[in-house]
Design a protein around this motif. Structure first.
Motif: not given
Length: 305
Positions: A79-108
């Protein structure tokens, strides 16, 4: 799944089974084929329980992934990616996740590139391809500044009319001084003649944007009727729908119009024919498995004849 150094392909496994069935010891057959006895017994056991399908590679994906990110968290990332067009480096701190984990989710979920998304809505763009050449042709016009003799600032505009076959990506372009209805209609007829000479006998549909010559002009409708084609319009503010020719326009700029400095408008125009020949006959296209467009046309002709 097989790796590049695997001793046994599907054919090799079938050969192993045939040799064992002929009455030879498993140990002897395994030694001949350079595999261990447990490996040989594994494939023989699969063949006995499943038949030929048991010799096919299986996915190496585990049956369960207990440490995978929770589905609700993955949904929040999307939702953060589609609604706000945020990247892994910005989504990670919001949700308390590593940027690498966010990236894998986005790829999935196919959201790792913003070019995959329709920017206004955030929805994933659905890619499509027609089944045969001529089923749909994309048409568009690209406006370029003219080049005065000797270089310098632009002096008016050229209008590059282009048509791209959806299935094969075979392309045809002409340079004109305007994009009026009569010009567009004449271009479509000549494009159809080019496609026919290249092996695409009939154009069934022509997809364009909502420019006035394509919506209201009698000349355009008459050209479609003469070709026996149906005109289709993209949705307003949705250039992705006409994406085949939009992508061709970008290639046109990079590999022809802006490839090198031109000293005159005539010099640039003369280079267009060479670019089109290279694009259609020699340039590898990733969407075509590394083949040039003319190869896709020829392959289709052999398939339907």
């Amino acid at each position: 799944m097989s790796h590049r150094n695997a001793r046994l392909t599907v054919h090799g496994r079938r050969l192993l089974v045939e040799r064992v069935r002929s009455g030879r010891p498993v140990a002897h057959v395994a030694a001949e084929m350079g595999v261990s006895r447990p490996t040989a017994h594994k494939w023989i056991g699969r063949w006995r329980s499943e038949g030929e399908s048991g010799l096919i590679d299986r996915s190496s994906r585990p049956r369960s992934t207990p440490h995978r990110t929770a589905a609700a968290t993955e949904a929040h990332v999307c939702r953060l990616r589609q609604d706000r067009k945020l990247g892994p480096a910005r989504i990670g701190p919001i949700l308390g996740l590593p940027a690498s984990t966010v990236h894998r989710i986005l790829v999935r979920y196919g959201l790792n590139r913003l070019t995959f998304l329709d920017r206004p809505t955030g929805q994933v763009i659905r890619r499509y391809e027609r089944d045969r050449p001529g089923e749909m042709v994309h048409v568009d016009v690209k406006k370029l500044g003219r080049i005065p003799d000797g270089g310098g600032h632009t002096m008016g505009f050229d209008y590059v009319h282009s048509a791209v076959d959806d299935h094969s990506r075979l392309a045809y372009s002409e340079i004109h001084g305007d994009e009026r209805a009569d010009t567009c209609a004449g271009f479509l007829r000549r494009a159809a003649a080019f496609f026919a000479a290249s092996g695409i006998d009939r154009i069934e549909r022509v997809l364009t944007d909502n420019a006035w010559p394509y919506r209201k002009s009698f000349a355009w409708r008459q050209a479609l009727a003469d070709l026996g084609a149906t005109g289709k319009l993209t949705r307003a503010c949705r250039p992705q729908t006409n994406g085949k020719v939009e992508r061709f326009n970008r290639t046109l700029l990079e590999e022809w119009a802006y490839l090198r400095p031109y000293t005159s408008n005539t010099e640039r125009a003369e280079a267009l024919a060479d670019f089109l020949h290279a694009y259609n006959h020699h340039r590898c296209h990733t969407a075509l498995g590394g083949q040039p467009p003319i190869s896709r046309v020829n392959n289709a002709a052999g398939q339907y004849n």
